[in-house]
Design a protein around this motif. Sequence first.
Motif, PDB file in Angstrom:
ATOM      1  N   THR A  99      -5.776   0.818  -0.139  1.00 25.26           N
ATOM      2  CA  THR A  99      -5.912   0.366   1.239  1.00 25.26           C
ATOM      3  C   THR A  99      -4.841  -0.666   1.572  1.00 25.26           C
ATOM      4  O   THR A  99      -4.324  -1.355   0.693  1.00 25.26           O
ATOM      5  N   PHE A 100      -4.545  -0.749   2.835  1.00 27.59           N
ATOM      6  CA  PHE A 100      -3.540  -1.701   3.303  1.00 27.59           C
ATOM      7  C   PHE A 100      -4.156  -3.089   3.357  1.00 27.59           C
ATOM      8  O   PHE A 100      -5.264  -3.264   3.862  1.00 27.59           O
ATOM      9  N   GLY A 129     -11.492   0.560  12.530  1.00 28.95           N
ATOM     10  CA  GLY A 129     -11.164   0.680  11.115  1.00 28.95           C
ATOM     11  C   GLY A 129     -10.392  -0.499  10.535  1.00 28.95           C
ATOM     12  O   GLY A 129      -9.767  -0.369   9.491  1.00 28.95           O
ATOM     13  N   ALA A 181       0.829  -1.209   0.000  1.00 33.13           N
ATOM     14  CA  ALA A 181       0.000   0.000   0.000  1.00 33.13           C
ATOM     15  C   ALA A 181       0.864   1.261   0.000  1.00 33.13           C
ATOM     16  O   ALA A 181       0.522   2.244  -0.657  1.00 33.13           O
ATOM     17  N   ARG A 226      -9.260  -6.935   9.547  1.00 32.70           N
ATOM     18  CA  ARG A 226     -10.608  -6.363   9.507  1.00 32.70           C
ATOM     19  C   ARG A 226     -11.619  -7.139  10.346  1.00 32.70           C
ATOM     20  O   ARG A 226     -12.602  -6.566  10.803  1.00 32.70           O
ATOM     21  N   SER A 279      -1.025  -6.436   7.129  1.00 29.75           N
ATOM     22  CA  SER A 279      -0.103  -5.299   7.142  1.00 29.75           C
ATOM     23  C   SER A 279       0.257  -4.956   8.581  1.00 29.75           C
ATOM     24  O   SER A 279      -0.599  -4.968   9.468  1.00 29.75           O
ATOM     25  N   LYS A 286      -9.057   8.679   7.669  1.00 32.07           N
ATOM     26  CA  LYS A 286      -9.882   7.665   7.001  1.00 32.07           C
ATOM     27  C   LYS A 286      -9.551   7.547   5.510  1.00 32.07           C
ATOM     28  O   LYS A 286      -9.493   6.452   4.966  1.00 32.07           O
ATOM     29  N   ASP A 287      -9.316   8.661   4.843  1.00 27.69           N
ATOM     30  CA  ASP A 287      -9.017   8.632   3.411  1.00 27.69           C
ATOM     31  C   ASP A 287      -7.671   7.989   3.099  1.00 27.69           C
ATOM     32  O   ASP A 287      -7.383   7.680   1.948  1.00 27.69           O
ATOM     33  N   ASN A 288      -6.841   7.798   4.117  1.00 27.13           N
ATOM     34  CA  ASN A 288      -5.536   7.158   3.951  1.00 27.13           C
ATOM     35  C   ASN A 288      -5.514   5.829   4.713  1.00 27.13           C
ATOM     36  O   ASN A 288      -4.474   5.423   5.230  1.00 27.13           O
ATOM     37  N   ASP A 289      -6.684   5.168   4.805  1.00 24.78           N
ATOM     38  CA  ASP A 289      -6.838   3.899   5.523  1.00 24.78           C
ATOM     39  C   ASP A 289      -6.347   4.015   6.965  1.00 24.78           C
ATOM     40  O   ASP A 289      -5.764   3.086   7.513  1.00 24.78           O
ATOM     41  N   TRP A 320      -7.904  -1.964  12.066  1.00 25.00           N
ATOM     42  CA  TRP A 320      -6.539  -1.927  12.599  1.00 25.00           C
ATOM     43  C   TRP A 320      -6.535  -2.239  14.082  1.00 25.00           C
ATOM     44  O   TRP A 320      -7.348  -1.699  14.841  1.00 25.00           O
ATOM     45  N   LYS A 341      -3.222  -4.848  10.611  1.00 26.75           N
ATOM     46  CA  LYS A 341      -4.478  -4.862   9.866  1.00 26.75           C
ATOM     47  C   LYS A 341      -5.122  -6.242   9.931  1.00 26.75           C
ATOM     48  O   LYS A 341      -4.529  -7.240   9.526  1.00 26.75           O
TER      49      LYS A 341
END
Length: 158
Positions: A72-73, A115, A66, A108, A77, A147-150, A117, A106
């Motif tokens: 997204t990661f 988020g 990423a 999910r 990650s 949020k826009d950068n994961d 993470w 990471k």
Amino acid sequence: MTARLAPLALLLTLAAPVLAAEVDYPAGYRQWAHVKSMVIVSDKHPLFAQFGGMHHLYANGEAMKAYTKGGTFPEGSVVVFDLLEAKETGGAYEAGDRKLIGVMRKDRTKFKATGGWGFEGFKGDSRTDRIVTDAKAQCFGCHEKQKDNDFVFSGYRP
């Protein structure tokens, strides 16, 4: 006899504490890719009180996908934030004692509330002395703004 123990077994199962998912210490992270470094040396920076010092960020192979390609990661990650004291010596800043190791992993499924993470901090050079007691409040509260950068603050510096 078994029928009489069934309610007790059910009660014990329901009363068992639910353990929060943990993020492991990132063994060998210093051999991972170095993402970037920075130094926060004064209270002119809003994070000086919490994170003043020398920062080094490292990423495992999954996270580097990423960082280098964007997006997204992927699952698995891991990003490591290695925070050391910054000592001024003869006009240069040098790394002092380690203040903490911050880790983001990471997953999910395990970390839906933050988020995707998991967050952890390890005090000083300890691999076991955990300092994050509430990841949502202590970590994700700030990371949520990214949020826009994961939810990751750092960008890769090739």
